[in-house]
Design an enzyme around this catalytic site. Sequence first.
Site, PDB file in Angstrom:
ATOM      1  CE  LYS A  53      23.498 -12.605  -5.027  1.00 24.50           C
ATOM      2  NZ  LYS A  53      23.092 -14.052  -4.859  1.00 24.50           N
ATOM      3  CD  GLN A  97      22.575 -16.251  -7.586  1.00 24.88           C
ATOM      4  OE1 GLN A  97      23.506 -15.807  -6.950  1.00 24.88           O
ATOM      5  NE2 GLN A  97      21.193 -15.937  -7.690  1.00 24.88           N
ATOM      6  CG  ASP A 120      24.567 -17.942  -0.505  1.00 27.54           C
ATOM      7  OD1 ASP A 120      24.075 -16.830  -0.371  1.00 27.54           O
ATOM      8  OD2 ASP A 120      24.777 -18.555  -1.441  1.00 27.54           O
TER       9      ASP A 120
HETATM   10  N1  GUN Z   1      19.107 -17.551  -5.321  1.00 30.60           N
HETATM   11  C1  GUN Z   1      18.317 -16.662  -4.756  1.00 30.60           C
HETATM   12  N2  GUN Z   1      18.705 -16.437  -3.750  1.00 30.60           N
HETATM   13  C2  GUN Z   1      19.747 -16.585  -3.578  1.00 30.60           C
HETATM   14  C3  GUN Z   1      20.687 -16.609  -2.416  1.00 30.60           C
HETATM   15  O1  GUN Z   1      20.728 -15.717  -1.411  1.00 30.60           O
HETATM   16  N3  GUN Z   1      22.003 -17.053  -2.697  1.00 30.60           N
HETATM   17  C4  GUN Z   1      22.390 -17.738  -3.420  1.00 30.60           C
HETATM   18  N4  GUN Z   1      23.456 -18.508  -3.625  1.00 30.60           N
HETATM   19  N5  GUN Z   1      21.345 -18.116  -4.662  1.00 30.60           N
HETATM   20  C5  GUN Z   1      20.330 -17.370  -4.530  1.00 30.60           C
END
Ligand code: GUN
Length: 290
Positions: A53, A97, A120
């Site tokens: 990311k 995350q 998100d």
């Molecule tokens: N863990 C798995 N998918 C995601 C996501 O799309 N965003 C976040 N913050 N954590 C995740």
Amino acid sequence: MIMILDGKLTAKNLRAQLAVEVTELKTKASICPKLVVILVGNDPASQVYVKNKVRQTQETGMVSNEIKLAEETSQEELLKHLHQLNQDSSVHGILVQLPLPAHINESAVIAAINPEKDVDGFHAINAGLLFNGESSGLVPCTPQGCIILAKQYLGNDLSGKHAVVIGRSNIVGKPVAMLLLQENCTVTIAHSKTINLVEVCQQADILIAAVGIAKFVKAEWVKEGATVIDVGINRIINHEGTASLVGDVDYDEVVGKCGAITPVPGGVGPMTIACLLKNTLIAAKHSVEN
Ligand code: GUN
């Protein structure tokens, strides 16, 4: 002819388009979008996702940094970081995350993020706006990616299609169902308590699997010519003792039956990150307007 929906290439094209818009924003408004990603603990899969990311955000011309916190970090300390980032006007996007260590309340953490920086799209304000069909753009990333890939095969008009979503999480199942509804699909949300799951899936023109069970969806479940979107990323150990990543769909079986399918890896996964970058750009643009 079956179509393999190439998320890697689609994500690359989307990132290239976003990079152009980032340059424009920098020259016209003197703003450089900034994303901060917080990782708590040492989950190996999360470490890889976060690294990707941050790297891809930077490659698109935006600023990004990671805040790494120890597994034993208290909820209070994590909330303190979020308050600081909420106040910092140079930060446009904040992502924590998931999953978080068990001693931290995920809902409380998501609620503490400024909804305008919630790239998100998980905050109740953004979830509510999506539910109401009034979203200003901060829509969960994986669901956005699913829709983009489905449209590559079906075209922009999904109207009247029967979409079956397996899974009802706040991250994928529920928001993707809302997006499909906005596209005028007839939407069924199936889950672990669904009776006759196979028969329900057999009715799907669009089948979205987001359950987290390796190779769960079999060929028999899939209508001839259906569009199959596989959100799962499951690590399995093969007969030879080596590890590999597989989706929630039994790809080798289903590929002979469906009209289009997303591979794992290289399908929905790369789209999630590209849509995160899109959301970061949207949040930065909104900050100029406000
Ligand atoms: N863990 C798995 N998918 C995601 C996501 O799309 N965003 C976040 N913050 N954590 C995740």
